[in-house]
Design an enzyme around this catalytic site. Structure first.
Site, PDB file in Angstrom:
ATOM      1  N   TYR A   1      25.768  70.769   8.450  1.00  0.00           N
ATOM      2  CA  TYR A   1      26.615  71.911   8.120  1.00  0.00           C
ATOM      3  C   TYR A   1      26.018  72.702   6.958  1.00  0.00           C
ATOM      4  O   TYR A   1      26.104  73.936   6.919  1.00  0.00           O
ATOM      5  CB  TYR A   1      28.029  71.451   7.775  1.00  0.00           C
ATOM      6  CG  TYR A   1      28.903  71.209   8.982  1.00  0.00           C
ATOM      7  CD1 TYR A   1      29.672  72.237   9.527  1.00  0.00           C
ATOM      8  CD2 TYR A   1      28.959  69.963   9.593  1.00  0.00           C
ATOM      9  CE1 TYR A   1      30.471  72.016  10.636  1.00  0.00           C
ATOM     10  CE2 TYR A   1      29.755  69.733  10.703  1.00  0.00           C
ATOM     11  CZ  TYR A   1      30.511  70.762  11.222  1.00  0.00           C
ATOM     12  OH  TYR A   1      31.295  70.546  12.326  1.00  0.00           O
TER      13      TYR A   1
ATOM     14  N   ASN B   1      31.597  76.595   8.317  1.00  0.00           N
ATOM     15  CA  ASN B   1      32.432  77.220   9.346  1.00  0.00           C
ATOM     16  C   ASN B   1      32.835  78.631   8.938  1.00  0.00           C
ATOM     17  O   ASN B   1      32.875  79.543   9.770  1.00  0.00           O
ATOM     18  CB  ASN B   1      33.683  76.369   9.596  1.00  0.00           C
ATOM     19  CG  ASN B   1      33.375  75.078  10.332  1.00  0.00           C
ATOM     20  OD1 ASN B   1      32.406  74.995  11.074  1.00  0.00           O
ATOM     21  ND2 ASN B   1      34.192  74.062  10.115  1.00  0.00           N
TER      22      ASN B   1
ATOM     23  N   HIS C   1      34.034  68.953   5.983  1.00  0.00           N
ATOM     24  CA  HIS C   1      35.082  68.082   6.528  1.00  0.00           C
ATOM     25  C   HIS C   1      35.692  67.198   5.444  1.00  0.00           C
ATOM     26  O   HIS C   1      36.070  66.059   5.689  1.00  0.00           O
ATOM     27  CB  HIS C   1      34.551  67.236   7.684  1.00  0.00           C
ATOM     28  CG  HIS C   1      34.189  68.060   8.889  1.00  0.00           C
ATOM     29  ND1 HIS C   1      33.483  67.556   9.949  1.00  0.00           N
ATOM     30  CD2 HIS C   1      34.433  69.364   9.185  1.00  0.00           C
ATOM     31  CE1 HIS C   1      33.302  68.511  10.848  1.00  0.00           C
ATOM     32  NE2 HIS C   1      33.880  69.618  10.406  1.00  0.00           N
TER      33      HIS C   1
END
Length: 802
Positions: free
Chosen positions: A277, A218, A268
Site C-alpha cells: 500500500y 486508498n 488497515h
C-alpha cells in the site's frame, strides 16, 4: 489562450455534454476555452505518463515488450465474446446475489478485470510498435467492450456487490485510462455515460471524511479517480476536489493509517505496509504531482515535503539491491511472480524516479543516484528485464540507468528501528537484515480476500537476511508457497495446527503485549519482543543485539501448554530446486542427500555453504533437516497459480519439547561468514558475554566493540546496569573516551525511570529533554521524566568517561 474549435470539437475534447457542463447555445467564453485547452493538455500528459516516453520502439528491451503487448491484446481481442453476464467467457460477473462473500468478491473482481483487459487493448492500440497501433478493428472492439460493460454492469443504475475496491478504484481507474487513450474515438454520449457511472460509484462523498476505506493509499487512489474523471469529463470542480482531498494524506500521523515521523507506514490500521500500500501511495502521489504540475490545479500544499522526505526516511531503508523487504509488504507476499519482492521493489524504484521530477534538484539528483545503484546491484532479478514492469516504468528506469551524469550510490550501512510498526532493518557491508514483530497495536499478519492464508507467524520475530551478491533468492524463489509456515527463520512457535486465515481478516489478530521495540544509536541496536503465540498458550521473551558483523539472538521464558512441540528456528534456507549447499557442524560436513535429518548435541557452531555461519555460545542441541517441499501459490492465495512447485530447504532449530516451562536459546548469526571465520568466532568464547537470558532480563556484552545491550523486561540489575522499570538499553564505549547511552520505553508506559551505570563518568555532554537529572562520578545515574509520550523512540545521551 484563444480557441478556434467548433462546438462539437469542444464537447468531444472536454468529454462533456452541454447539459453536463452547464452550457447554453451561446459562444464559448474565454475562460471555458482556456479550461478546454488545459483538459486537452492534461489528457496528453496522462497518455505520456501511462504509456511512457523517451524510448525507441525498435530498441530493446522495449521492442520485445511492445511485441508482447500486441500479442496479448490480439489474444484478448480474439477471445472477447460479449454475452449477458460477461465480456469474456472466463470473466463472468453475472450473479449479483452469489451464495457466499467469496463468490461475490470473485464476480466484482472479474468485472474489474474486464476493464483491465480493455486497458491492455487500448495501450496496444495507442503504443507504437505493437503491431496493432491504430488498428481500426481493435478500436471498434474496444468501443464495443466499453459499451457492453457499461450497459450490463458498470453503470449509474447498478448496485455495488462484492469487493468495494473493484467498484471505486480498480474498475474506474482502468476505465478512465481507456477513456484518455481512446478519447478521440469516443462520442460525447459515451463519455457522458462513463462519467455518470464513475460518479455513481465514486461520488464526491467518497472523500468527504478521512476514515474507513478513504485513508492512506486508498485515498490517493480515490483522488486519482476523481482527478481523471474531471479531466475526461471536463469538470474543473472534480479535478480540484481530487487534488484537495489529497491534503489529509500528507501530515504525519500518530495512530492508524499513514506515515509516521519514525518512517513507519501503516495501512488497515495495524499492518506495516511500506512495500505494498505504501508503494501505491508513493506511485500515486508521484504521478498526480507530475500530472498536475504547471496546471491550474498544481499540488502546492507544503505537506508534499513530508512525502519527499519519506523517500529516504520510509522507503529506502527497506529497499535492498532492488527488492523491497517482505516484512513490510503485508498480504502481498502471497502473490505469485517470478521474483515478487524484486518486482515490487522495481515498481517503487520507478515511482521514486518519477516523484523526483517534482522534488528539489538536490533531492532528484540524490534519488536518481540511489535508484541507479539499486538497478546495478540487482543481479538476481535485473530491473530492465522485469516482465512485470509496464513500459512507462521501464522507460523511467532505463533513463536513470543510461544517465552518465548520475553516479550510483552504494547501499548505506546502519540500523533503523521503526517503533510505530515494530520493524527494524540492520545494514552492514555485504549484507542486510530485517526483523518483524507484533504487539497490541501491530497485527501478527494480514489475511483477507483469500490472500496470505498461512502468514500466521511472520510477526513472531521473523529474522530475514540477504547478502549483497548471494542469498537474494531466499524469499524471491517461491519461498512463501513452499516453506514450512511453522518454521519461519528467527521465529519461536508452537507446532499447534492453525486453520487457514487463523485470527481473522484485515489484521484482526494482535497479541495483548506492550514490550516490543528497542534502542539504537543508528549503527547498533538492542531489540526485544515479548511474544505471545497466535491462538496459542505460547509465551516467550526474544532479543536481538544487532552488531557490526553479526546479530546475537537470545530467547528465554519459553513456555506453552498447547500439548505440541515448541521450536525456535535458527535458520530455514531456501536452496532452490536443486541446491546441495554444504552443512558443517563443529567441523564435520553433514550429508547432502534429501531427505536427511539429525539431532546434534553439543553444537558450538554451524555453517551453510555460500550463506553464512551460526555460533552457539556454550553449546546447544540443534536439530537439522534437509527436505524437499512442494506447494502451490493457490495454497496460500486463493487467486494464485495452481502449478506445483518444489524447493529444497535446510533448516536448523532448537527443540524446546512439548509443553516447555522455561525454554531458552542463544545463537549468533553471521551472514556471509565462511567456515574459518565461524569456527574462530566459536573458539573465541570471550567475544560475547551473555549477561542475562531469563524471563526478567536479556543482555550481552561484547568487550571488543565496547558494546553492552540489555532488555529489561522488568526492572533489576544486569552486569553494570540497574534499571528501575522495564526499558531497553544499549551502550557503546568509544576509543575517544566517550560513550553513547541509548534508552527507550518500548511499553510506552513509563512515567518515570532511573538508570544507573556502574562505570566512572566524568560528565554528560548531551542529553534529551526527557532526562530530568544526571549525576556523574564513580557511576552514572540518569533520571528520566515521563517517557510514555515518546512512542518508543530512543533517548540518546552522550558522556565523557572518567
Amino acid at each position: 489562450m484563444t480557441c478556434s474549435w467548433s462546438r462539437r470539437t469542444f464537447l468531444r475534447t472536454t468529454g462533456g455534454t452541454a447539459f453536463a457542463l452547464g452550457l447554453t447555445a451561446s459562444p464559448l467564453l474565454a475562460g471555458e476555452a482556456a479550461a478546454a485547452d488545459e483538459f486537452t493538455t492534461l489528457r496528453a500528459k496522462w497518455r505520456t505518463l501511462i504509456l511512457g516516453e523517451g524510448f525507441s520502439p525498435t530498441a530493446e528491451p522495449f521492442r520485445t515488450k511492445l511485441a508482447e503487448l500486441g500479442t496479448r491484446a490480439a489474444e484478448l481481442q480474439s477471445a472477447m465474446a460479449p454475452a449477458t453476464g460477461s465480456l469474456w467467457p472466463d470473466l463472468v460477473w453475472a450473479d449479483p446475489e452469489p451464495d457466499t462473500d467469496q463468490e461475490s468478491f470473485g464476480y466484482s473482481q472479474r468485472m474489474n478485470d474486464s476493464f483491465n483487459r480493455l486497458s491492455t487493448m487500448a495501450q496496444a492500440y495507442s503504443q507504437q510498435g505493437t503491431g496493432l497501433t491504430g488498428n481500426t478493428a481493435l478500436r471498434d472492439d474496444i468501443l464495443t467492450g466499453l459499451d457492453h460493460v457499461y450497459a450490463r454492469v458498470y453503470n449509474e443504475n447498478q448496485a455495488r456487490f462484492g469487493n468495494w475496491y473493484s467498484w471505486q478504484i480498480g474498475a474506474p481507474q482502468a476505465l478512465l485510462d481507456v477513456c484518455v487513450l481512446m478519447y478521440d474515438q469516443l462520442s460525447a454520449t459515451r463519455i457522458a455515460n462513463y462519467c455518470r457511472a464513475v460518479d455513481h460509484f465514486v461520488p464526491d462523498s467518497a472523500v468527504a471524511n478521512y476514515t474507513g476505506t478513504s485513508t492512506g493509499a486508498n485515498r490517493v487512489d480515490l483522488c486519482r479517480v476523481l482527478i481523471l474523471r474531471g479531466i475526461v469529463g471536463g469538470s474543473a470542480a472534480k479535478v480540484a476536489l481530487g487534488r484537495d482531498a489529497l491534503t489529509p494524506v500528507f501530515p504525519y500521523v500518530t495512530s492508524g493509517d499513514g506515515l509516521y515521523t519514525d518512517g513507519s507506514f501503516i495501512q488497515h490500521a495495524s499492518v506495516p505496509y511500506t512495500g505494498s500500500y505504501g508503494a501505491v501511495l508513493l506511485g500515486g502521489l508521484g504521478i498526480l504531482f507530475t500530472l498536475l504540475a504547471g496546471s491550474s490545479w498544481a499540488v502546492t500544499n507544503s505537506g508534499r515535503q513530508i512525502v519527499f522526505d519519506a523517500v529516504e526516511n520510509a522507503w529506502a531503508p527497506f529497499l535492498y539491491n532492488g527488492l523491497i523487504m517482505d516484512g513490510v509488504s503485508g498480504r502481498a507476499i502471497s502473490r505469485s511472480g517470478s521474483a515478487p519482492d524484486h518486482e515490487r521493489g522495481h515498481s517503487i524504484l520507478a515511482s521514486i524516479a518519477l516523484l523526483g521530477q517534482g522534488a528539489s534538484a538536490a533531492e532528484n539528483a540524490r534519488w536518481r543516484g540511489l535508484v541507479k545503484g539499486w538497478i546495478q546491484r540487482d543481479y538476481y532479478s535485473p530491473p530492465l528485464t522485469d516482465p512485470s514492469l509496464g513500459l512507462a516504468s521501464l522507460a523511467r528506469l532505463k533513463s536513470v540507468a543510461d544517465d552518465t551524469s548520475v553516479a550510483a550510490i552504494a547501499e548505506p550501512t546502519g540500523h533503523r528501528l521503526f517503533p510505530n510498526m515494530v520493524r527494524a532493518t540492520h545494514r552492514r557491508p555485504g549484507w542486510a537484515a530485517s526483523i518483524s514483530m507484533a504487539n497490541k497495536r501491530i497485527t501478527y499478519y494480514e489475511t483477507g480476500n483469500g490472500e496470505n492464508l498461512r502468514g500466521w507467524h511472520t510477526g513472531s520475530g521473523m529474522l530475514y537476511w540477504w547478502g549483497d551478491t548471494y542469498a537474494n533468492g531466499q524469499y524471491s524463489d517461491a519461498f512463501w508457497p513452499t516453506v514450512d509456515p511453522y518454521r519461519l527463520p528467527g521465529t519461536t512457535n508452537s507446532r499447534k495446527v492453525l486453520a487457514d486465515a487463523a485470527g481473522g481478516d484485515w489484521g484482526a489478530a494482535k497479541p495483548d503485549v506492550n514490550w516490543v521495540g528497542g534502542a539504537t544509536d543508528g549503527s547498533r541496536a538492542a531489540i526485544g519482543q515479548y511474544l505471545r503465540g497466535l491462538q496459542s498458550t505460547l509465551y516467550a521473551k526474544k532479543s536481538w543485539f544487532c552488531l557490526d558483523d553479526s546479530i546475537v539472538c537470545l530467547g528465554a521464558g519459553i513456555q506453552c501448554t498447547d500439548g505440541t512441540a515448541v521450536e525456535s528456528v535458527v535458520e530455514n534456507r531456501n536452496l532452490g530446486p536443486t541446491g546441495t549447499h554444504a552443512l558443517t557442524v563443529n567441523g564435520t560436513v553433514k550429508p547432502v542427500s534429501h531427505p536427511w535429518s539429525e539431532t546434534v548435541s553439543g553444537a558450538t557452531w554451524a555453517h551453510i555453504g555460500g550463506m553464512g555461519g551460526y555460533v552457539f555460545p556454550g553449546g546447544t542441541t540443534v536439530k537439522a533437516l534437509r527436505e524437499e517441499r512442494t506447494g502451490r501459490w493457490s495454497d496460500i492465495n486463493r487467486g494464485g497459480a495452481t502449478t506445483a512447485i518444489t524447493r529444497r530447504y535446510l533448516t536448523l532449530w532448537v527443540d524446546h519439547g512439548t509443553n516447555p516451562t522455561a525454554g531458552t536459546y542463544a545463537y549468533v548469526l553471521m551472514p556471509g561468514a565462511n567456515t574459518t571465520q565461524t569456527a574462530a568466532r566459536a573458539a573465541d568464547t570471550g567475544w560475547v558475554q551473555i549477561l542475562a537470558n531469563t524471563d526478567d532480563q536479556q543482555g550481552v556484552r561484547v568487550p571488543s566493540l565496547g558494546f553492552t545491550g540489555v532488555n529489561f523486561w522488568f526492572g533489576g540489575t544486569v552486569g553494570a546496569l540497574t534499571a528501575s522499570a522495564p526499558c531497553a538499553v544499549m551502550i557503546t564505549e568509544k576509543s575517544d573516551g566517550t560513550a553513547v547511552i541509548c534508552v527507550s520505553d518500548p511499553m510506552r508506559m513509563q512515567t518515570g525511570l532511573t538508570l544507573t551505570w556502574n562505570r566512572a563518568v566524568a560528565s554528560v555532554t548531551s542529553k534529551p529533554a526527557t532526562v530530568t537529572g544526571a549525576t556523574t562520578g564513580s557511576s552514572l545515574n540518569l533520571t528520566f521524566g515521563d517517557l510514555s509520550g515518546t512512542a518508543g523512540a530512543t533517548q540518546k545521551i552522550t558522556v565523557k568517561l572518567g
